[in-house]
Design an enzyme around this catalytic site. Structure first.
Site, short mmCIF file in Angstrom:
data_model
loop_
_atom_site.label_atom_id
_atom_site.label_comp_id
_atom_site.label_asym_id
_atom_site.label_seq_id
_atom_site.Cartn_x
_atom_site.Cartn_y
_atom_site.Cartn_z
N TYR A 108 0.84 -1.19 0.00
CA TYR A 108 0.00 0.00 0.00
C TYR A 108 0.88 1.25 0.00
CZ TYR A 108 -3.59 -3.38 1.25
OH TYR A 108 -4.44 -4.45 1.24
N ASN A 168 -12.12 -1.18 -4.93
CA ASN A 168 -11.75 -1.43 -6.32
C ASN A 168 -12.95 -2.04 -7.05
OD1 ASN A 168 -10.67 -2.26 -8.77
ND2 ASN A 168 -9.17 -3.65 -7.86
N CYS A 173 -5.84 -5.80 -7.27
CA CYS A 173 -5.64 -5.42 -5.87
C CYS A 173 -5.20 -6.60 -5.00
CB CYS A 173 -6.88 -4.75 -5.30
SG CYS A 173 -8.40 -5.67 -5.53
N HIS A 174 -5.37 -7.83 -5.50
CA HIS A 174 -4.87 -8.99 -4.76
C HIS A 174 -3.35 -8.98 -4.69
CE1 HIS A 174 -5.06 -10.29 -9.00
NE2 HIS A 174 -4.02 -11.07 -8.71
N GLU A 198 -0.77 -17.10 -9.62
CA GLU A 198 0.23 -16.29 -10.31
C GLU A 198 1.66 -16.64 -9.91
OE1 GLU A 198 -0.66 -12.14 -9.83
OE2 GLU A 198 -2.64 -12.35 -10.75
#
Length: 191
Positions: A125, A148, A156-157, A183
């Site tokens: 952040y 979001n 945002c993850h 990912e």
């Protein structure tokens, strides 16, 4: 009163979408992390919701983008295809226009910077706040992430706490963890 056949109903919705008679088209998309409500305007993808409750969501969409909100699969197909590719591990970057008109300028700026966080990587952040030129605004960035409108596509993850912990996610921490594992961004140091 006679019921409208599903085929006629589908053709009506498709015709309304193809004639640009809609402010927002939406559909439900099944994914490995649950059913998502996906919505788009003529400018681009405007919503992905983990809460696929059409009645509540259509009110929000109508308030934000215009009253003509209708379930129509056609305009959502590019999003559905790219989400399928993402969840199958074949897509690392989304190529979809987004419509962030309702977002405040700071939120739009942060979300655009968020879109640049690469697949398989994470940021904090605080780092996003610094990138937006507001180094003291980490909490404000957290609020933007929480609100979001287009999670997954605007990833945002991929935003974690300064200490490497998984904190906050509108879809729940379990989904955040699953997306990061998908990912390859989640290792033993981020738990």
């Amino acid at each position: 009163m006679t019921a409208v056949s599903p085929d006629l109903d589908r053709r009506f919705r498709d015709a309304a979408a193809s004639e640009n008679l809609l402010d927002v088209a939406y559909d439900l998309v099944d994914t490995p992390i649950g059913t998502l409500l996906v919505a788009a305007t003529d400018r681009g993808l405007c919503r992905i919701s983990f809460d696929p409750e059409p009645d509540r969501m259509t009110e929000e969409l109508a308030h934000a983008f215009g009253a003509r909100v209708l379930r129509a699969a056609g305009p959502i197909e590019p999003v559905r295809r790219q989400l399928d590719e993402y969840f199958e591990g074949r897509r690392k970057q989304f190529e979809l226009p987004v419509d962030l008109r309702p977002a405040a300028p700071f939120s739009r700026d942060v979300l655009r910077r968020l879109a640049r966080v690469p697949h398989g990587e994470v940021t904090t952040y605080g780092a996003l706040a610094r990138a937006a030129g507001r180094p003291q605004a980490a909490r404000a960035v957290g609020t933007v992430m929480n609100r979001n409108p287009i999670p997954i596509v605007l990833p945002c993850h991929r935003v974690i706490g300064a200490n490497g912990s998984l904190v906050g996610y509108g879809g729940g921490l379990e989904r955040k963890e699953r997306l990061l594992k998908l990912e390859g961004a989640l290792d033993n140091t981020i738990l």
